[in-house]
Write an enzyme that holds these catalytic residues in place. Sequence first.
Site, mmCIF file in Angstrom:
data_model
loop_
_atom_site.group_PDB
_atom_site.id
_atom_site.type_symbol
_atom_site.label_atom_id
_atom_site.label_comp_id
_atom_site.label_asym_id
_atom_site.label_seq_id
_atom_site.Cartn_x
_atom_site.Cartn_y
_atom_site.Cartn_z
ATOM 1 N N GLU A 166 -64.400 37.476 61.757
ATOM 2 C CA GLU A 166 -63.417 37.505 60.664
ATOM 3 C C GLU A 166 -62.355 36.424 60.789
ATOM 4 O OE1 GLU A 166 -62.151 41.619 60.454
ATOM 5 O OE2 GLU A 166 -64.196 42.311 60.143
ATOM 6 N N ASN A 207 -69.178 35.923 62.457
ATOM 7 C CA ASN A 207 -69.411 37.094 61.601
ATOM 8 C C ASN A 207 -68.227 37.274 60.657
ATOM 9 O OD1 ASN A 207 -70.899 39.609 61.087
ATOM 10 N ND2 ASN A 207 -69.233 40.688 62.147
ATOM 11 N N HIS A 243 -70.159 44.918 53.702
ATOM 12 C CA HIS A 243 -69.518 46.184 53.332
ATOM 13 C C HIS A 243 -69.381 46.149 51.809
ATOM 14 C CE1 HIS A 243 -68.840 47.382 57.425
ATOM 15 N NE2 HIS A 243 -68.290 46.214 57.692
ATOM 16 N N GLU A 271 -73.399 44.490 59.128
ATOM 17 C CA GLU A 271 -72.636 45.752 59.097
ATOM 18 C C GLU A 271 -72.830 46.457 57.750
ATOM 19 O OE1 GLU A 271 -68.482 45.151 60.130
ATOM 20 O OE2 GLU A 271 -68.972 43.717 61.705
ATOM 21 N N ASP A 273 -73.048 48.643 54.638
ATOM 22 C CA ASP A 273 -72.869 49.959 54.007
ATOM 23 C C ASP A 273 -72.492 49.714 52.553
ATOM 24 O OD1 ASP A 273 -70.123 49.320 54.359
ATOM 25 O OD2 ASP A 273 -69.856 50.776 55.975
HETATM 26 O O1 G3I Z 1 -59.987 55.867 69.978
HETATM 27 C C1 G3I Z 1 -58.810 56.269 69.239
HETATM 28 C C2 G3I Z 1 -58.473 57.698 69.540
HETATM 29 O O2 G3I Z 1 -58.134 57.805 70.898
HETATM 30 C C3 G3I Z 1 -57.328 58.134 68.638
HETATM 31 O O3 G3I Z 1 -57.079 59.503 68.827
HETATM 32 C C4 G3I Z 1 -57.678 57.903 67.185
HETATM 33 C C5 G3I Z 1 -56.525 58.237 66.250
HETATM 34 O O4 G3I Z 1 -56.653 57.545 65.025
HETATM 35 O O5 G3I Z 1 -57.987 56.555 67.017
HETATM 36 C C6 G3I Z 1 -59.096 56.128 67.768
HETATM 37 O O6 G3I Z 1 -59.353 54.780 67.537
HETATM 38 C C7 G3I Z 1 -59.916 54.460 66.270
HETATM 39 C C8 G3I Z 1 -61.248 53.786 66.527
HETATM 40 O O7 G3I Z 1 -61.785 53.342 65.296
HETATM 41 C C9 G3I Z 1 -62.268 54.716 67.185
HETATM 42 O O8 G3I Z 1 -62.558 55.797 66.378
HETATM 43 C C10 G3I Z 1 -58.974 53.534 65.558
HETATM 44 O O9 G3I Z 1 -57.791 54.217 65.204
HETATM 45 C C11 G3I Z 1 -59.622 53.000 64.309
HETATM 46 O O10 G3I Z 1 -58.806 51.982 63.752
HETATM 47 C C12 G3I Z 1 -60.974 52.394 64.655
HETATM 48 O O11 G3I Z 1 -61.575 51.971 63.441
HETATM 49 C C13 G3I Z 1 -62.635 51.047 63.601
HETATM 50 C C14 G3I Z 1 -62.265 49.735 62.940
HETATM 51 O O12 G3I Z 1 -63.377 48.850 62.983
HETATM 52 C C15 G3I Z 1 -61.086 49.087 63.625
HETATM 53 O O13 G3I Z 1 -60.720 47.962 63.010
HETATM 54 C C16 G3I Z 1 -63.859 51.646 62.929
HETATM 55 O O14 G3I Z 1 -64.302 52.782 63.676
HETATM 56 C C17 G3I Z 1 -64.981 50.620 62.867
HETATM 57 O O15 G3I Z 1 -66.027 51.103 62.060
HETATM 58 C C18 G3I Z 1 -64.455 49.327 62.250
HETATM 59 O O16 G3I Z 1 -65.496 48.381 62.272
HETATM 60 C C19 G3I Z 1 -65.183 47.132 61.672
HETATM 61 C C20 G3I Z 1 -65.899 46.064 62.464
HETATM 62 O O17 G3I Z 1 -65.557 46.153 63.829
HETATM 63 C C21 G3I Z 1 -65.594 44.680 61.919
HETATM 64 N N1 G3I Z 1 -65.879 44.604 60.500
HETATM 65 C C22 G3I Z 1 -65.285 45.636 59.675
HETATM 66 C C23 G3I Z 1 -65.649 47.016 60.199
HETATM 67 C C24 G3I Z 1 -65.114 48.122 59.313
HETATM 68 O O18 G3I Z 1 -63.720 48.114 59.304
#
Ligand code: G3I
Length: 353
Positions: A166, A207, A243, A271, A273
Amino acid sequence: MKLQLLSLRRAHAAALVASAAALAVTLAAPTQAAGAANPTLREVADRTGRFVGTAVNDGRLGDGTYANIAKSEFSSVTAENAMKWGSVEPNRGQFNWAAADRLVSFAQANRQKVYGHTLVWHSQMPNWLANGSFSNAELRTIMTGHVTTQVARYKGKVQRWDVVNEAFNENGTLRTSKFYNQLGQSYIADAFRAARAADPSAKLFINDYNTEGTNAKSDGLYNLVKSLKSQGVPIDGVGFQSHLIVGQVPSTMKANLQRFADLGVEVVISELDIRMATPADATKLQQQANDYKAVARNCLAIARCTGITVWGFGDRDSWVPDTFPGQGAANLYDTNYQPKPAYNAFRDGLAGS
Ligand code: G3I
């Protein structure tokens, strides 16, 4: 006596034939069921030499239904979060590889490829890095050191890496980030060079999202890849996150993938969806099915499109509703892991039918 022996031999031979036949049926049954009438996604993708992958949420691997689908349907896995910098080095110099290692073991046990995601990204950096202040030279060393450490750890085990993620704004200029602000554009080439040195056989990707069709952002990405290639920077591929929104697969997607492929790089859908306004209904689900199929066909139309990864497979695990309230149902399976119309359509698309 002779007769008795003969009939005994015959009976023995018949029993052998019968048990061999039974064994053949037992051996053939699962393959036949999976291979002909109802092949898995990975079986279908194998036939055209492509991979079909999924993002895996480490926290869900303990659920048998989830793990079964992840292993039987997909030939590649990407860590949804477990390989991000913030996950693997939460405190400077203190590493936590447990979840990333778990995914690599899972993949090895199930004959899957591993797609490494992601090494240099403005988001999900550890706090010590995001909030720390470092000289430019120090930051460059920290960044290349991170790339080296992580790629070397999984040398020979991760086949593809998202080295830079990104990097672009929507208008096609490079995004301001800690790396760009302090190091300028050269952070990108440096990251790729460090990755190549750490594992010369891993394929190295850049990516991004909203780059699937021809637009200002994909033009910026295209020009960068072209320039990196002409400078001999070791870049092997481009990931198109995809996405997408139901009914909005870009009409220029195939031509756009082709122009990147023509630069001599691999292209992957990294990725995928396809979200909709919730609740889902039959019309939206059918449109979504058509869209998944169209994306698969766009990849199959390009010889250098080597695979497609979906960003999770079940609606219950998706990142979408958290980020886009009121939207969701973006995946191949519903919240109970039942295949949606998109599943069959996607499989048809992967088959090239
Ligand atoms: O692990 C913590 C947990 O300890 C806490 O209790 C909880 C509270 O919100 O948060 C947890 O972390 C989260 C993490 O996912 C694991 O579930 C983060 O807040 C959350 O921001 C994070 O989101 C991820 C996101 O990337 C972060 O930017 C998504 O799961 C994931 O699907 C998403 O993936 C991204 C790709 O890496 C890059 N391209 C876009 C794509 C979708 O946004």
